[in-house]
Enzyme design. Structure first.
Site, PDB file in Angstrom:
ATOM      1  N   CYS A 129       0.826  -1.212   0.000  1.00  0.00           N
ATOM      2  CA  CYS A 129       0.000   0.000   0.000  1.00  0.00           C
ATOM      3  C   CYS A 129       0.862   1.265   0.000  1.00  0.00           C
ATOM      4  CB  CYS A 129      -0.997  -0.036   1.154  1.00  0.00           C
ATOM      5  SG  CYS A 129      -2.340   1.146   0.938  1.00  0.00           S
ATOM      6  N   GLU A 131      -1.573  -8.804   4.013  1.00  0.00           N
ATOM      7  CA  GLU A 131      -1.370  -9.215   5.423  1.00  0.00           C
ATOM      8  C   GLU A 131      -2.700  -9.378   6.167  1.00  0.00           C
ATOM      9  OE1 GLU A 131      -1.189  -6.184   4.398  1.00  0.00           O
ATOM     10  OE2 GLU A 131      -1.981  -4.837   5.952  1.00  0.00           O
ATOM     11  N   HIS A 173      -3.784  -5.063   0.672  1.00  0.00           N
ATOM     12  CA  HIS A 173      -3.246  -5.446   1.983  1.00  0.00           C
ATOM     13  C   HIS A 173      -3.284  -6.967   2.153  1.00  0.00           C
ATOM     14  CE1 HIS A 173      -2.499  -1.606   4.025  1.00  0.00           C
ATOM     15  NE2 HIS A 173      -3.470  -1.133   3.261  1.00  0.00           N
TER      16      HIS A 173
END
Ligand code: MN
Length: 254
Positions: A127, A232, A230
């Site tokens: 990001c 994660e 994202h």
């Protein structure tokens, strides 16, 4: 002959040595009482851990010697999400829709990126990480993607971070293709995006509105890539996203 204790200790050290240390860039916030606080979302730490790396949170500093020491001490760098990038860094005045910026973080991450890049250690951006890498490598950003001509899809999702809300098309034969295939679903929490990627960058994924979703600046001997979503936050709902971290960490093995 070395004493048994020593041999056991050495073997333990060897096991730890095979684990790579991943430096994670952190954020600063100011509490109402004026306290300055460093922090990072736990999802990044869990993802690195689950992918087999040792996560290390790197503090924001303007001390160049410390930045050099941090770059030396890690095997790979993960530049994390966060604030908008100061547009003065890529030669533009601020758009009225520019969000919060963090001067100290921009400066720290640019210096740290430069050091780690020079040392040819692997770098993965997420990001804001993609955006700061873009600026560091001579590209430019949309300060606010709605300024891009043409119809846009929704890139600031209101759904939970675990949920994917738009598709991306992946460049055939790119580093991403073996991991995610030619089409993947991602989450989306950005109102900025890369506009140009610099002379050494290749766009490896785009959304249907042509917003850049992944960039690869790697060379045969240096892993350097970034994604706009994202991953994660998606490793439980989209297990293939963990493979992005595994691939990065594999490149960090010396
Ligand atoms: Mn998006």
């Amino acid at each position: 002959k070395r004493p048994l204790d020593n041999r056991i200790r050495e073997r333990k050290e060897a096991t730890i040595m095979t684990k790579v240390k991943i430096g994670l860039s952190s954020c600063i916030t100011w509490l109402p009482n004026g306290t300055e606080r460093a922090y990072l979302n736990q999802d990044y730490i869990k993802s690195v851990e689950k992918a087999g790396g040792v996560p290390l949170i790197l503090p924001i500093t303007d001390n160049v010697d410390i930045i050099k020491a941090l770059a030396e001490s890690i095997d790979g760098l993960l530049l994390t999400g966060g604030e908008d990038i100061n547009p003065l860094l890529f030669g533009e005045e601020p758009d009225p829709k520019l969000g919060e910026i963090c001067e100290a973080r921009d400066r720290f991450e640019l210096l740290l990126f430069g050091e780690v890049y020079r040392l040819k250690k692997p770098i993965f951006g997420i990001c804001r990480g993609l955006q700061i890498m873009t600026v560091a490598l001579g590209g430019t950003l949309w300060q606010e993607i709605s300024r891009k001509p043409g119809d846009l899809i929704k890139h600031s999702q209101e759904a939970d971070r675990k949920i994917s809300t738009h598709h991306i098309n992946i460049l055939p034969n790119s580093q991403l293709e073996p991991i995610l295939g030619l089409k993947a679903r991602v989450n989306s929490y950005h109102h900025q995006a890369a506009k140009s990627v610099g002379t050494t960058g290749t766009v490896t994924a785009t959304a249907s509105d042509r917003i850049i979703e992944a960039i690869d600046w790697s060379t045969p001997h240096h892993y350097c890539q970034a994604v706009q979503w994202h991953p994660e936050a998606m490793i439980d709902t989209h297990p293939e996203m963990l493979n992005l971290f595994k691939d990065f960490i594999q490149h960090c093995q010396k």
